[in-house]
Design a protein around this motif. Structure first.
Motif, PDB file in Angstrom:
ATOM      1  N   MET B   1       0.830  -1.213   0.000  1.00 49.21           N
ATOM      2  CA  MET B   1       0.000   0.000   0.000  1.00 49.21           C
ATOM      3  C   MET B   1       0.864   1.263   0.000  1.00 49.21           C
ATOM      4  N   GLY B   2       1.946   1.204   0.771  1.00 51.68           N
ATOM      5  CA  GLY B   2       2.847   2.355   0.812  1.00 51.68           C
ATOM      6  C   GLY B   2       3.466   2.642  -0.538  1.00 51.68           C
ATOM      7  N   ILE B   3       3.918   1.563  -1.183  1.00 52.06           N
ATOM      8  CA  ILE B   3       4.565   1.755  -2.491  1.00 52.06           C
ATOM      9  C   ILE B   3       3.555   2.226  -3.520  1.00 52.06           C
ATOM     10  N   PHE B   4       2.357   1.691  -3.409  1.00 52.72           N
ATOM     11  CA  PHE B   4       1.280   2.103  -4.310  1.00 52.72           C
ATOM     12  C   PHE B   4       1.002   3.600  -4.135  1.00 52.72           C
ATOM     13  N   GLY B   5       0.899   4.028  -2.884  1.00 53.94           N
ATOM     14  CA  GLY B   5       0.681   5.440  -2.598  1.00 53.94           C
ATOM     15  C   GLY B   5       1.842   6.297  -3.095  1.00 53.94           C
ATOM     16  N   TYR B   6       3.042   5.767  -2.948  1.00 58.43           N
ATOM     17  CA  TYR B   6       4.246   6.467  -3.414  1.00 58.43           C
ATOM     18  C   TYR B   6       4.169   6.720  -4.911  1.00 58.43           C
ATOM     19  N   LEU B   7       3.801   5.650  -5.652  1.00 59.60           N
ATOM     20  CA  LEU B   7       3.684   5.775  -7.104  1.00 59.60           C
ATOM     21  C   LEU B   7       2.581   6.745  -7.487  1.00 59.60           C
ATOM     22  N   LEU B   8       1.471   6.673  -6.774  1.00 62.34           N
ATOM     23  CA  LEU B   8       0.275   7.402  -7.187  1.00 62.34           C
ATOM     24  C   LEU B   8       0.334   8.886  -6.831  1.00 62.34           C
ATOM     25  N   TRP B   9       0.920   9.200  -5.663  1.00 58.77           N
ATOM     26  CA  TRP B   9       0.887  10.595  -5.218  1.00 58.77           C
ATOM     27  C   TRP B   9       2.264  11.225  -5.049  1.00 58.77           C
ATOM     28  N   VAL B  10       3.159  10.463  -4.443  1.00 61.96           N
ATOM     29  CA  VAL B  10       4.451  11.076  -4.126  1.00 61.96           C
ATOM     30  C   VAL B  10       5.246  11.372  -5.391  1.00 61.96           C
ATOM     31  N   LEU B  11       5.284  10.449  -6.318  1.00 66.48           N
ATOM     32  CA  LEU B  11       6.049  10.679  -7.556  1.00 66.48           C
ATOM     33  C   LEU B  11       5.474  11.820  -8.384  1.00 66.48           C
ATOM     34  N   PRO B  12       4.163  11.833  -8.665  1.00 66.19           N
ATOM     35  CA  PRO B  12       3.643  12.954  -9.460  1.00 66.19           C
ATOM     36  C   PRO B  12       3.800  14.301  -8.756  1.00 66.19           C
ATOM     37  N   MET B  13       3.631  14.320  -7.399  1.00 62.09           N
ATOM     38  CA  MET B  13       3.747  15.591  -6.682  1.00 62.09           C
ATOM     39  C   MET B  13       5.206  15.948  -6.421  1.00 62.09           C
ATOM     40  N   LYS B  14       6.082  14.985  -6.638  1.00 61.06           N
ATOM     41  CA  LYS B  14       7.527  15.152  -6.437  1.00 61.06           C
ATOM     42  C   LYS B  14       7.887  15.505  -4.995  1.00 61.06           C
ATOM     43  N   ARG B  15       7.006  15.147  -4.032  1.00 62.10           N
ATOM     44  CA  ARG B  15       7.410  15.324  -2.628  1.00 62.10           C
ATOM     45  C   ARG B  15       6.542  14.436  -1.723  1.00 62.10           C
ATOM     46  N   PHE B  16       7.129  14.068  -0.581  1.00 58.43           N
ATOM     47  CA  PHE B  16       6.342  13.389   0.443  1.00 58.43           C
ATOM     48  C   PHE B  16       5.422  14.414   1.079  1.00 58.43           C
ATOM     49  N   SER B  17       4.188  14.021   1.398  1.00 64.47           N
ATOM     50  CA  SER B  17       3.300  15.014   1.980  1.00 64.47           C
ATOM     51  C   SER B  17       2.240  14.365   2.863  1.00 64.47           C
ATOM     52  N   ALA B  18       1.623  15.198   3.676  1.00 61.86           N
ATOM     53  CA  ALA B  18       0.520  14.752   4.521  1.00 61.86           C
ATOM     54  C   ALA B  18      -0.623  14.215   3.655  1.00 61.86           C
ATOM     55  N   TRP B  19      -0.847  14.881   2.518  1.00 61.02           N
ATOM     56  CA  TRP B  19      -1.925  14.453   1.627  1.00 61.02           C
ATOM     57  C   TRP B  19      -1.701  13.011   1.170  1.00 61.02           C
ATOM     58  N   ALA B  20      -0.482  12.741   0.752  1.00 60.86           N
ATOM     59  CA  ALA B  20      -0.188  11.397   0.253  1.00 60.86           C
ATOM     60  C   ALA B  20      -0.397  10.359   1.352  1.00 60.86           C
ATOM     61  N   GLY B  21       0.023  10.721   2.590  1.00 57.18           N
ATOM     62  CA  GLY B  21      -0.172   9.802   3.714  1.00 57.18           C
ATOM     63  C   GLY B  21      -1.636   9.550   3.968  1.00 57.18           C
ATOM     64  N   ALA B  22      -2.408  10.650   3.952  1.00 50.58           N
ATOM     65  CA  ALA B  22      -3.846  10.518   4.200  1.00 50.58           C
ATOM     66  C   ALA B  22      -4.483   9.637   3.137  1.00 50.58           C
ATOM     67  N   ALA B  23      -4.076   9.854   1.876  1.00 54.54           N
ATOM     68  CA  ALA B  23      -4.666   9.083   0.788  1.00 54.54           C
ATOM     69  C   ALA B  23      -4.328   7.601   0.932  1.00 54.54           C
ATOM     70  N   ALA B  24      -3.076   7.310   1.314  1.00 53.22           N
ATOM     71  CA  ALA B  24      -2.682   5.903   1.457  1.00 53.22           C
ATOM     72  C   ALA B  24      -3.491   5.233   2.566  1.00 53.22           C
ATOM     73  N   LEU B  25      -3.661   5.940   3.683  1.00 50.02           N
ATOM     74  CA  LEU B  25      -4.444   5.360   4.784  1.00 50.02           C
ATOM     75  C   LEU B  25      -5.917   5.213   4.382  1.00 50.02           C
ATOM     76  N   ALA B  26      -6.421   6.190   3.622  1.00 55.71           N
ATOM     77  CA  ALA B  26      -7.820   6.127   3.193  1.00 55.71           C
ATOM     78  C   ALA B  26      -8.059   4.888   2.344  1.00 55.71           C
ATOM     79  N   MET B  27      -7.027   4.528   1.569  1.00 55.00           N
ATOM     80  CA  MET B  27      -7.204   3.349   0.706  1.00 55.00           C
ATOM     81  C   MET B  27      -7.283   2.062   1.523  1.00 55.00           C
ATOM     82  N   ILE B  28      -6.750   2.078   2.724  1.00 54.82           N
ATOM     83  CA  ILE B  28      -6.937   0.919   3.598  1.00 54.82           C
ATOM     84  C   ILE B  28      -8.279   1.027   4.313  1.00 54.82           C
TER      85      ILE B  28
END
Lengths: 253, 159
Positions: B1-28
Motif C-alpha cells: 500500500m505504501g509503495i502504491f501510494g508512493y507511485l500514485l501521489w508522491v512521484l507525481p507531486m515530487k514530494r512526500f506530503s501529509a496528503w499522500a499519507g492521508a490518501a494511502a491510509l484512506a485506501m486501507i
C-alpha cells in the motif's frame, strides 16, 4: 361509496408458481373483513397485494384489478408510496423500529411524509394515535422508552398506533395476534372492533374463533382460490360451500 | 500500500506530503468501512424495511433514515475497527508522509505521525530513544482506547 376496495380477477405468481387464482371480492367500507384459511392458501399474499407490498419482491407478478376509491392501484398513475399512506399495514410480528423511542415510532410516518409539522402538532397526533390504539394510558409517562423495550402486546399496539398516525383509510392486518398471548390478543381484538367505526379493516387470521368474534365479513381461501365470502354469521352457521364447512368444523386445516 | 501510494501521489507531486499519507491510509480505511457498513445494513431485518414502506415512506428515505439508523451501532463499530487498524499503520506512511522532525508548514509537506515516530525512535541506537518509542506506543494505545470509549458512549442503547 360503499366499498372501500374492489378486487377483480386478481391473480398472483411467485415466479412460475401461481398463489392467487382469480380472486374477486368487495371489501365494505368501515367494516371488519377477515381473510381465513389454512396455511399457504395465499391469505397473506392477498392482503399484501392490497397495498402493493409485493412491489419489491423479486419474481412476483400480479394480474387483475384492485380498485381503491374507484381507481386501479396497479395502474401506472398510482404512486405506491401515496397508496400505502392510505392503506396501512400491521404485521404478524410486532416490528417497532429499533433505536427509536415509542414517541418517535409513532411520529416517524408523519416526519417523513413531506408535510412540515411543529413539535406540538406532532405530539398531538402521537397522543391521538396512541389513544386510538388504547396505549396512551399505559405509555404516556414512558414515551421516551425505546419501542422495543415494551411488551409484545404493547409493541403490537404501538405498531397499530404508528399505522394510524398517517391517517389511513384502510388498515390491513396480517395475523396481528398470532405472536401474542391471549390477553394481549383479546386487547387487539377489542381494538379492531373499536377502530372499525372509522376504518376499513382487513384481518388475516387462521384462528376461527377470532374471525367469528371480530368480523362483519369472512372470506375463506383455499389453495389460492377464494371459496366463499359472506357475512360472518352466515359463514359460521350455514356456509354455502362444503369445503368451508369442513374447515370451520375442524375436519381439515 | 505504501509503495502504491508512493507511485500514485508522491512521484507525481515530487514530494512526500501529509496528503499522500492521508490518501494511502484512506485506501486501507475506506474498503473496510464500506464492507462492514454493507454487512450491517444487510443484517437489518426485512420487517423493519417493510414497516417503513407500509407507512408510505419512500424507499430512499427508508434506507437513509430508517435502515441506517437501525444499523448505527454496527456501522460505528466498523468505522472504529478500521480506525484502530490504520492508527497503527507505519509502512504506508514511510513511503508517503515520511515523517517530520520540525514545525509543520502545510499539508503538502512531510508530516510526523505517531507510528512513524515510534519506528524511527525504535530503530535508533540510543537507549533513551527506545524509551521514547515505548512511550509513543502507550500514547497510541491510549488514543485508540479513547476513540473506542467515546464511540461506545455515543452509540449506547438508552435504557
Amino acid at each position: 361509496m360503499e366499498n372501500a376496495l374492489q378486487v377483480k380477477d386478481l391473480c398472483a405468481w411467485f415466479g412460475e408458481h401461481q398463489v392467487l387464482k382469480n380472486i374477486t371480492m368487495d371489501i365494505r367500507r368501515n367494516s371488519v373483513t377477515s381473510v381465513m384459511g389454512p396455511s399457504g392458501c395465499g391469505k397473506s399474499t392477498f392482503i399484501r397485494c392490497l397495498n402493493r407490498m409485493h412491489d419489491l419482491t423479486p419474481g412476483f407478478r400480479v394480474a387483475g384489478d384492485v380498485l381503491f376509491d374507484g381507481r386501479n392501484i396497479y395502474s401506472e398513475k398510482i404512486d405506491p408510496v401515496l397508496l400505502r399512506r392510505k392503506v396501512g399495514m400491521v404485521f404478524q410480528q410486532p416490528n417497532p423500529f429499533p433505536r427509536m423511542s415509542a414517541f418517535e415510532n409513532v411520529a416517524v410516518g408523519l416526519k417523513f411524509n413531506g408535510k412540515k409539522r411543529t413539535r406540538s402538532e406532532m405530539a398531538e397526533v402521537v397522543e391521538k394515535s396512541l389513544r386510538m390504539a388504547a396505549l396512551w394510558d399505559e405509555l404516556k409517562d414512558h414515551l421516551d422508552r425505546p419501542g422495543t423495550s415494551l411488551s409484545g402486546g404493547q409493541q403490537q399496539r404501538l405498531c397499530i398506533a404508528r399505522a394510524l398516525a398517517v391517517e389511513p383509510e384502510v388498515l390491513l392486518m396480517d395475523e396481528p395476534c398470532s405472536a401474542l398471548d391471549p390477553v394481549s390478543a383479546a386487547k387487539i381484538e377489542e381494538l379492531i372492533e373499536d377502530l372499525s367505526d372509522k376504518y376499513t379493516i382487513v384481518v388475516v387470521t387462521h384462528n376461527m374463533q377470532q374471525a367469528g368474534r371480530i368480523s362483519d365479513f369472512v372470506a375463506f381461501f383455499l389453495l389460492g382460490d377464494l371459496i366463499e365470502m359472506d357475512k360472518a354469521a352466515k359463514i359460521f352457521t350455514n356456509p354455502a360451500d362444503r369445503r368451508t364447512e369442513e374447515y370451520i368444523t375442524g375436519r381439515f386445516g | 500500500m505504501g509503495i502504491f501510494g508512493y507511485l500514485l501521489w508522491v512521484l507525481p507531486m515530487k514530494r512526500f506530503s501529509a496528503w499522500a499519507g492521508a490518501a494511502a491510509l484512506a485506501m486501507i480505511f475506506i474498503p473496510v468501512v464500506v464492507r462492514t457498513t454493507e454487512e450491517m445494513l444487510r443484517m437489518v431485518p426485512q420487517s423493519v424495511r417493510e414497516a417503513a414502506l407500509a407507512l408510505g415512506i419512500e424507499r430512499w428515505k427508508t434506507t437513509l433514515f430508517i435502515t441506517v439508523r437501525t444499523a448505527t451501532a454496527g456501522i460505528v463499530t466498523g468505522i472504529l475497527l478500521a480506525m484502530a487498524r490504520i492508527v497503527g499503520e507505519t509502512a504506508p506512511l514511510l513511503f508517503t508522509a515520511l515523517g517530520n522532525q520540525f514545525w509543520q508548514e502545510g499539508l503538502d509537506q512531510p508530516i510526523a505521525a505517531v507510528p512513524l515516530q515510534i519506528f524511527s525512535y525504535a530503530i535508533s541506537p540510543y537507549e533513551d530513544w527506545h524509551d521514547k518509542a515505548w512511550a509513543g506506543a502507550v500514547v497510541l494505545i491510549g488514543m485508540v482506547f479513547l476513540i473506542s470509549a467515546c464511540a461506545r458512549y455515543f452509540t449506547r442503547v438508552k435504557k
